[in-house]
Write a protein that holds these residues in place. Sequence first.
Motif, PDB file in Angstrom:
ATOM      1  N   ARG A  37       0.830  -1.213   0.000  1.00 34.16           N
ATOM      2  CA  ARG A  37       0.000   0.000   0.000  1.00 34.16           C
ATOM      3  C   ARG A  37       0.855   1.250   0.000  1.00 34.16           C
ATOM      4  O   ARG A  37       0.555   2.234  -0.677  1.00 34.16           O
ATOM      5  CB  ARG A  37      -0.921   0.014   1.209  1.00 34.16           C
ATOM      6  CG  ARG A  37      -2.094  -0.915   1.075  1.00 34.16           C
ATOM      7  CD  ARG A  37      -3.017  -0.789   2.253  1.00 34.16           C
ATOM      8  NE  ARG A  37      -4.152  -1.697   2.146  1.00 34.16           N
ATOM      9  CZ  ARG A  37      -4.990  -1.956   3.112  1.00 34.16           C
ATOM     10  NH1 ARG A  37      -4.833  -1.383   4.291  1.00 34.16           N
ATOM     11  NH2 ARG A  37      -5.985  -2.789   2.928  1.00 34.16           N
ATOM     12  N   ARG A  38       1.950   1.221   0.778  1.00 39.65           N
ATOM     13  CA  ARG A  38       2.849   2.369   0.818  1.00 39.65           C
ATOM     14  C   ARG A  38       3.494   2.600  -0.544  1.00 39.65           C
ATOM     15  O   ARG A  38       3.595   3.727  -1.021  1.00 39.65           O
ATOM     16  CB  ARG A  38       3.930   2.154   1.880  1.00 39.65           C
ATOM     17  CG  ARG A  38       4.809   3.382   2.117  1.00 39.65           C
ATOM     18  CD  ARG A  38       6.027   3.064   2.966  1.00 39.65           C
ATOM     19  NE  ARG A  38       6.907   2.072   2.363  1.00 39.65           N
ATOM     20  CZ  ARG A  38       7.747   2.325   1.343  1.00 39.65           C
ATOM     21  NH1 ARG A  38       7.808   3.519   0.808  1.00 39.65           N
ATOM     22  NH2 ARG A  38       8.530   1.377   0.867  1.00 39.65           N
ATOM     23  N   MET A  39       3.899   1.507  -1.208  1.00 38.98           N
ATOM     24  CA  MET A  39       4.515   1.625  -2.525  1.00 38.98           C
ATOM     25  C   MET A  39       3.505   2.155  -3.552  1.00 38.98           C
ATOM     26  O   MET A  39       3.842   2.984  -4.406  1.00 38.98           O
ATOM     27  CB  MET A  39       5.074   0.282  -2.968  1.00 38.98           C
ATOM     28  CG  MET A  39       6.307  -0.142  -2.189  1.00 38.98           C
ATOM     29  SD  MET A  39       6.829  -1.828  -2.528  1.00 38.98           S
ATOM     30  CE  MET A  39       7.114  -1.784  -4.269  1.00 38.98           C
ATOM     31  N   ALA A  40       2.266   1.682  -3.489  1.00 40.52           N
ATOM     32  CA  ALA A  40       1.229   2.154  -4.420  1.00 40.52           C
ATOM     33  C   ALA A  40       0.948   3.635  -4.203  1.00 40.52           C
ATOM     34  O   ALA A  40       0.798   4.396  -5.160  1.00 40.52           O
ATOM     35  CB  ALA A  40      -0.032   1.327  -4.262  1.00 40.52           C
ATOM     36  N   ALA A  41       0.879   4.053  -2.940  1.00 41.82           N
ATOM     37  CA  ALA A  41       0.642   5.469  -2.642  1.00 41.82           C
ATOM     38  C   ALA A  41       1.815   6.315  -3.130  1.00 41.82           C
ATOM     39  O   ALA A  41       1.622   7.414  -3.661  1.00 41.82           O
ATOM     40  CB  ALA A  41       0.422   5.671  -1.145  1.00 41.82           C
ATOM     41  N   GLY A  42       3.039   5.801  -2.970  1.00 44.32           N
ATOM     42  CA  GLY A  42       4.218   6.523  -3.453  1.00 44.32           C
ATOM     43  C   GLY A  42       4.227   6.658  -4.966  1.00 44.32           C
ATOM     44  O   GLY A  42       4.550   7.719  -5.509  1.00 44.32           O
ATOM     45  N   ALA A  43       3.839   5.590  -5.652  1.00 39.15           N
ATOM     46  CA  ALA A  43       3.785   5.642  -7.111  1.00 39.15           C
ATOM     47  C   ALA A  43       2.707   6.621  -7.572  1.00 39.15           C
ATOM     48  O   ALA A  43       2.907   7.388  -8.520  1.00 39.15           O
ATOM     49  CB  ALA A  43       3.511   4.252  -7.678  1.00 39.15           C
ATOM     50  N   GLN A  44       1.579   6.622  -6.887  1.00 38.59           N
ATOM     51  CA  GLN A  44       0.502   7.540  -7.237  1.00 38.59           C
ATOM     52  C   GLN A  44       0.935   8.990  -6.994  1.00 38.59           C
ATOM     53  O   GLN A  44       0.678   9.870  -7.819  1.00 38.59           O
ATOM     54  CB  GLN A  44      -0.743   7.213  -6.421  1.00 38.59           C
ATOM     55  CG  GLN A  44      -1.962   7.979  -6.837  1.00 38.59           C
ATOM     56  CD  GLN A  44      -3.193   7.547  -6.058  1.00 38.59           C
ATOM     57  OE1 GLN A  44      -3.085   6.939  -4.998  1.00 38.59           O
ATOM     58  NE2 GLN A  44      -4.348   7.864  -6.581  1.00 38.59           N
ATOM     59  N   GLU A  45       1.619   9.217  -5.898  1.00 39.69           N
ATOM     60  CA  GLU A  45       2.095  10.567  -5.591  1.00 39.69           C
ATOM     61  C   GLU A  45       3.146  11.010  -6.614  1.00 39.69           C
ATOM     62  O   GLU A  45       3.144  12.163  -7.055  1.00 39.69           O
ATOM     63  CB  GLU A  45       2.684  10.610  -4.177  1.00 39.69           C
ATOM     64  CG  GLU A  45       3.084  11.988  -3.715  1.00 39.69           C
ATOM     65  CD  GLU A  45       1.915  12.970  -3.705  1.00 39.69           C
ATOM     66  OE1 GLU A  45       2.129  14.148  -4.036  1.00 39.69           O
ATOM     67  OE2 GLU A  45       0.778  12.550  -3.391  1.00 39.69           O
ATOM     68  N   GLN A  46       4.015  10.097  -7.020  1.00 39.20           N
ATOM     69  CA  GLN A  46       5.024  10.425  -8.027  1.00 39.20           C
ATOM     70  C   GLN A  46       4.364  10.771  -9.361  1.00 39.20           C
ATOM     71  O   GLN A  46       4.760  11.723 -10.037  1.00 39.20           O
ATOM     72  CB  GLN A  46       5.995   9.261  -8.204  1.00 39.20           C
ATOM     73  CG  GLN A  46       7.132   9.557  -9.157  1.00 39.20           C
ATOM     74  CD  GLN A  46       8.093   8.388  -9.278  1.00 39.20           C
ATOM     75  OE1 GLN A  46       7.923   7.351  -8.652  1.00 39.20           O
ATOM     76  NE2 GLN A  46       9.111   8.564 -10.096  1.00 39.20           N
ATOM     77  N   LEU A  47       3.346  10.005  -9.746  1.00 34.67           N
ATOM     78  CA  LEU A  47       2.608  10.316 -10.973  1.00 34.67           C
ATOM     79  C   LEU A  47       1.932  11.679 -10.870  1.00 34.67           C
ATOM     80  O   LEU A  47       1.935  12.459 -11.820  1.00 34.67           O
ATOM     81  CB  LEU A  47       1.549   9.246 -11.244  1.00 34.67           C
ATOM     82  CG  LEU A  47       1.987   8.030 -12.029  1.00 34.67           C
ATOM     83  CD1 LEU A  47       0.883   6.989 -12.067  1.00 34.67           C
ATOM     84  CD2 LEU A  47       2.387   8.414 -13.436  1.00 34.67           C
ATOM     85  N   ARG A  48       1.355  11.955  -9.721  1.00 36.79           N
ATOM     86  CA  ARG A  48       0.674  13.240  -9.511  1.00 36.79           C
ATOM     87  C   ARG A  48       1.680  14.393  -9.638  1.00 36.79           C
ATOM     88  O   ARG A  48       1.369  15.422 -10.240  1.00 36.79           O
ATOM     89  CB  ARG A  48       0.005  13.255  -8.141  1.00 36.79           C
ATOM     90  CG  ARG A  48      -0.853  14.477  -7.910  1.00 36.79           C
ATOM     91  CD  ARG A  48      -1.690  14.383  -6.652  1.00 36.79           C
ATOM     92  NE  ARG A  48      -2.935  13.693  -6.978  1.00 36.79           N
ATOM     93  CZ  ARG A  48      -3.312  12.521  -6.447  1.00 36.79           C
ATOM     94  NH1 ARG A  48      -2.560  11.924  -5.568  1.00 36.79           N
ATOM     95  NH2 ARG A  48      -4.438  11.955  -6.804  1.00 36.79           N
TER      96      ARG A  48
END
Length: 121
Positions: A37-48
């Motif tokens: 979940r932390r990795m997915a949130a980090g990837a989403q934040e990086q995309l944002r």
Amino acid sequence: MDAEKFFILLLIGVFVLGPERIPGYAAQLGRIVKEVRRMAAGAQEQLREELGPDFDSLNWNKLDPRQYDHRRIILDALNEDAAGPDSGTPVTKPVTLSAPAPRLVEHLAPGQLAPFDSEAT
């Protein structure tokens, strides 16, 4: 997954792992889920960050590959090739896919062995 399947998996886990090891494995599974979940949130934040304000207005359903019909894409590509790339002229005879020709099936006589190729294996 419904409750019955979950209960069966839990029961199998108790028998396979034993009741003394289940708390350790449950804690490890919890840590793995948190990390994913932390990795997915980090990837989403990086995309944002990289896409900027366009990220929130992006239609993710439009990018879902399951919505595309591969037969339609292939037919469109074949029809485009028939007209010529960048020709701008409509296709005079569109390409259509037809059903494959039926295969003839040879039936073996009673007691007859099926053909075998020893060099094919």
